[in-house]
Design a protein around this motif. Structure first.
Motif, PDB file in Angstrom:
ATOM      1  N   SER A  33      71.664  75.887  80.413  1.00  0.00           N
ATOM      2  CA  SER A  33      72.060  74.622  79.773  1.00  0.00           C
ATOM      3  C   SER A  33      70.955  73.580  79.890  1.00  0.00           C
ATOM      4  O   SER A  33      70.788  72.741  79.006  1.00  0.00           O
ATOM      5  N   GLU A  34      70.196  73.629  80.962  1.00  0.00           N
ATOM      6  CA  GLU A  34      69.057  72.721  81.135  1.00  0.00           C
ATOM      7  C   GLU A  34      67.880  73.142  80.253  1.00  0.00           C
ATOM      8  O   GLU A  34      67.198  72.298  79.691  1.00  0.00           O
ATOM      9  N   TYR A  35      67.638  74.447  80.145  1.00  0.00           N
ATOM     10  CA  TYR A  35      66.441  74.961  79.485  1.00  0.00           C
ATOM     11  C   TYR A  35      66.560  75.063  77.965  1.00  0.00           C
ATOM     12  O   TYR A  35      65.575  74.898  77.264  1.00  0.00           O
ATOM     13  N   ILE A  36      67.735  75.382  77.453  1.00  0.00           N
ATOM     14  CA  ILE A  36      67.897  75.685  76.026  1.00  0.00           C
ATOM     15  C   ILE A  36      68.511  74.495  75.300  1.00  0.00           C
ATOM     16  O   ILE A  36      69.569  74.003  75.685  1.00  0.00           O
ATOM     17  N   SER A  37      67.838  74.068  74.232  1.00  0.00           N
ATOM     18  CA  SER A  37      68.394  72.977  73.429  1.00  0.00           C
ATOM     19  C   SER A  37      69.019  73.501  72.123  1.00  0.00           C
ATOM     20  O   SER A  37      69.724  72.759  71.446  1.00  0.00           O
ATOM     21  N   SER A  38      68.772  74.748  71.768  1.00  0.00           N
ATOM     22  CA  SER A  38      69.451  75.368  70.621  1.00  0.00           C
ATOM     23  C   SER A  38      70.942  75.474  70.927  1.00  0.00           C
ATOM     24  O   SER A  38      71.360  75.471  72.093  1.00  0.00           O
ATOM     25  N   ASP A  39      71.737  75.617  69.865  1.00  0.00           N
ATOM     26  CA  ASP A  39      73.172  75.817  70.018  1.00  0.00           C
ATOM     27  C   ASP A  39      73.401  77.231  70.563  1.00  0.00           C
ATOM     28  O   ASP A  39      72.987  78.207  69.938  1.00  0.00           O
ATOM     29  N   TRP A  40      74.004  77.349  71.739  1.00  0.00           N
ATOM     30  CA  TRP A  40      74.209  78.660  72.343  1.00  0.00           C
ATOM     31  C   TRP A  40      75.544  78.686  73.069  1.00  0.00           C
ATOM     32  O   TRP A  40      76.126  77.658  73.388  1.00  0.00           O
TER      33      TRP A  40
END
Length: 176
Positions: A33-40
């Motif tokens: 959640s900290e590393y990825i800014s894409s919708d996942w």
């Protein structure tokens, strides 16, 4: 574009029986959640240390759920029931030994027992599977070491661009 799916598989006899709460899988979700800014979205499950169950879940997350990335946590030590690397190797077509090498190198900065860890990584079809250690502190250290290569690896195996949060992690992509 559809939402990116990331499998998080905790392998622990005791956590799967409810003896204690799984904090390792939750740590992976927190770090992603900290590393990825894409919708996942995370697909999260806790299962016992049974090789056939690990293999079944890795296959299901990859082939049926369409996860581009699966993180496992637990089952990478030398104990008789630690079979996560064997399960990973059985379901992957290509092994990626550099991931395990780098994670052990990183962990050795903190504990000499890091040499007992057998984490590995591999590719099943279009899914990267990465075995992480079982302790939350070690998970964060290991993911921080290997994640800079993960978005580019995912592109190479056929996934769209994964946006990341430069405030938390710097990833590497070759200049085009």
């Amino acid at each position: 574009m559809s939402k990116i799916k990331i499998g998080i598989l905790t392998i622990s006899d005791r956590a799967s029986q409810g003896v204690y709460e799984d904090i390792s899988g939750k740590e992976i979700i927190k770090v992603m959640s900290e590393y990825i800014s894409s919708d996942w979205t995370p697909l999260y499950q806790v299962i016992p240390d049974e090789q056939h169950l690990i293999e079944e879940k890795l296959i299901a997350f990859s082939d049926e759920e369409g996860c581009c990335l699966i993180f496992t946590t637990g089952g990478t030590g030398p104990a008789p029931r630690d079979v996560t690397p064997e399960a990973t190797e059985n379901v992957c077509k290509k092994m990626m030994p550099g991931f395990g090498e780098l994670m052990r190198q990183e962990s050795l900065q903190y504990v000499p027992t890091a040499i007992l860890s057998r984490q590995t990584a591999g590719i099943r079809n279009k899914t990267l599977i990465v075995n992480l250690p079982g302790k939350p502190k070690s998970i964060r250290e290991c993911v921080q070491a290997v994640f800079p290569a993960i978005p580019y690896c995912l592109e190479l195996i056929g996934h769209p661009f994964l946006d990341t949060n430069d405030d938390h992690i710097k990833v590497f992509r070759p200049k085009k």
